[in-house]
Design a protein around this motif. Sequence first.
Motif, mmCIF file in Angstrom:
data_model
loop_
_atom_site.group_PDB
_atom_site.id
_atom_site.type_symbol
_atom_site.label_atom_id
_atom_site.label_comp_id
_atom_site.label_asym_id
_atom_site.label_seq_id
_atom_site.Cartn_x
_atom_site.Cartn_y
_atom_site.Cartn_z
ATOM 1 N N GLU A 476 0.693 -1.262 -0.037
ATOM 2 C CA GLU A 476 -0.005 0.188 0.052
ATOM 3 C C GLU A 476 0.625 1.280 0.033
ATOM 4 O O GLU A 476 0.544 2.198 -0.753
ATOM 5 N N LYS A 477 2.021 1.215 0.752
ATOM 6 C CA LYS A 477 2.660 2.576 0.751
ATOM 7 C C LYS A 477 3.894 2.347 -0.589
ATOM 8 O O LYS A 477 4.257 3.574 -0.724
ATOM 9 N N ALA A 478 4.135 1.278 -0.785
ATOM 10 C CA ALA A 478 5.188 1.173 -1.692
ATOM 11 C C ALA A 478 4.876 1.571 -3.116
ATOM 12 O O ALA A 478 5.378 1.655 -4.094
ATOM 13 N N ARG A 483 5.869 2.985 -8.927
ATOM 14 C CA ARG A 483 5.301 3.657 -10.008
ATOM 15 C C ARG A 483 6.234 4.917 -10.410
ATOM 16 O O ARG A 483 6.660 4.995 -11.405
ATOM 17 N N ARG A 484 6.640 5.675 -9.392
ATOM 18 C CA ARG A 484 7.360 6.663 -9.700
ATOM 19 C C ARG A 484 9.122 6.192 -10.202
ATOM 20 O O ARG A 484 9.495 6.805 -11.112
ATOM 21 N N LEU A 523 14.834 6.578 -4.544
ATOM 22 C CA LEU A 523 13.528 5.902 -4.508
ATOM 23 C C LEU A 523 14.043 4.446 -4.117
ATOM 24 O O LEU A 523 13.037 3.867 -3.074
ATOM 25 N N PRO A 524 14.827 3.748 -4.329
ATOM 26 C CA PRO A 524 15.186 2.333 -3.860
ATOM 27 C C PRO A 524 15.495 2.392 -2.368
ATOM 28 O O PRO A 524 15.319 1.382 -1.614
ATOM 29 N N HIS A 528 13.446 0.320 0.371
ATOM 30 C CA HIS A 528 13.992 -0.543 1.300
ATOM 31 C C HIS A 528 13.620 -0.096 2.803
ATOM 32 O O HIS A 528 13.295 -0.782 3.679
ATOM 33 N N ALA A 529 13.422 1.274 3.070
ATOM 34 C CA ALA A 529 13.082 1.754 4.657
ATOM 35 C C ALA A 529 11.704 1.574 4.628
ATOM 36 O O ALA A 529 11.441 0.997 5.898
ATOM 37 N N LEU A 530 11.097 1.491 3.763
ATOM 38 C CA LEU A 530 9.425 1.328 3.718
ATOM 39 C C LEU A 530 9.461 -0.400 4.097
ATOM 40 O O LEU A 530 8.473 -0.540 5.194
#
Length: 579
Positions: A476-478, A483-484, A523-524, A528-530
Amino acid sequence: MRSALRMGMTLTVISLLFLAFNLVWLNKLPDIRWDFSQQKIHTLSPSTQQLLATLESPLDLYYFNSLTAPKKSRSVKRFGQRVEDLLQEFEAAANGMINLHIIDPAPFSEDAYKASLFGLDDTHGFLGLIGTRAGQGMQRIDAFNPVDEPLLEYQISQLIYRLMHPQPSSVALLSGLPLNESASQLMEQMRGHFNLTELASNISRVPASIGSLMVVQPRALAEQALYAIEQFVFRGGKLMIFIDPVSEMGSEAVSVDSKLDDMLTAWGIRIPANKLLVDSLYASSATLGPGMPTVLHPARLKLPRQAMNAHDISTWKLNSLSVSSSGALLRTRKNRTTFTPLLQSSRQSALLDAERFASATQFDALIDEASTSGQRQVIAARLEGPAYSTFPDGFSGQPPGLQKAARIEVVVVADTDLLADAVSQATANNNIQFVLNTLDNLAAPASLANIRPHITSRSFTTLEPMREAAAQAYREKAAELERRLERTEQAWQRLNPKATGLATQVVDTNTQLQALNKERLRLPMELHALKAQAYAPLNRFERNIKLLMIATVPLMLCLIAWLRYRCLRRRRCSPVAYS
């Protein structure tokens, strides 16, 4: 003095009698063993014993197990002992028809050279099996895998069966799609693996000599072919059928009065028409056409090992499968067949109308819609049980055939595109191996096909919902970040200058390109943090469980020692009563 002498003589006589008993009578006693495991994992099934009873000539099994391999973990070593114990059970049950040779190949030894020469895998130390029979070719299992332990008995039995019957199994193919053009790799593998017979699409009866049949896209077949398929199954034939709501391999000529849906209903299932399966967790990238950019396709799914039934021979040695524009199998209300899922989607999946996939601009919305479903869909399943005919009056003036069957054996797959070269070659997958495994199992005799997996342990079901919740929270968060990242990669590919010579590249200081490079790095890291944040509660819970299990025994021993100490101290400190 005399009592000590008598006691010594008595002990000497008892020792001599015990030694004589072991030397003379122990070998004459029957070999009695008890299996106290819940699933009887140390006992050969009746089907295996029936298979061993048919052995007509001796077999030699060479079990290579590197006990001192430095790369072999303790769990693998325990599994190697489990394999050895089971092989000894096979040898004992074969009544002298199996000669088992247990070999521990030392590094750089002649045994290690022979094992490598015969093709055994030495990645983590040898743990394989070679079977030979006089006058026949060799059969082997490259390496036993602890993951496949429930299928261990089947693997060994299959090797023995192939030593007894080295000729390939016979399988027939009936297809409504041009597989020789769109699935050439699969056809090549099937011709090399089986004695393959290709049937005409307008067939009215499956030959009696055929025991296993593979049908692809029956929606494109005539009704008389459907009648032939039904009667084949009712006669005891085994069927693997691929049905796709929207096939990408060719146009479909669907009969208006097709009884395929009625036939599936009689088998206890249905496949919704014009509905495609979308999975936000298993969605993978795909190119919609030549020269077009790669996009995250909601209906092009890459199924991991977790999406497969690990206890079915169809998924043996599989790591991933790719399906495209697949449907789903739904159970009917009135069903009498046993429904065993083989391939399933995640809980972040849904069935959506096929018309909504016309434009790639809607893909993101479809993925978001599927992520809130919370229900798994079945892509492939095994059906076993009674069924009735959908042709009670026969077909085309022919007398009525069989009206029912006490037990049918059918594997249904709600996708045909997994057979196509375009899908099987797009990413690393085991699509072809899935087909070969299933057909191998269906074409096997009853003594081999009826060997069921031994489930040695129960999974910790409490963790499964937590894993799915963590995966859903991450997705849900990623989703937006992925997409970005996808759009950033596409923009970077367009702006990045091409190489101008050998090992040279133009250095571009374009501000937009620099910004894209920063996004590609940032972004990667955010993803990873998410992921770490979403899985943190699960990892913390698993860590606490491990600590609890590790600390329980020492704490209990400490408690017992403390209680013992208090008890002894009380005895010492208690006053002595004098009279």
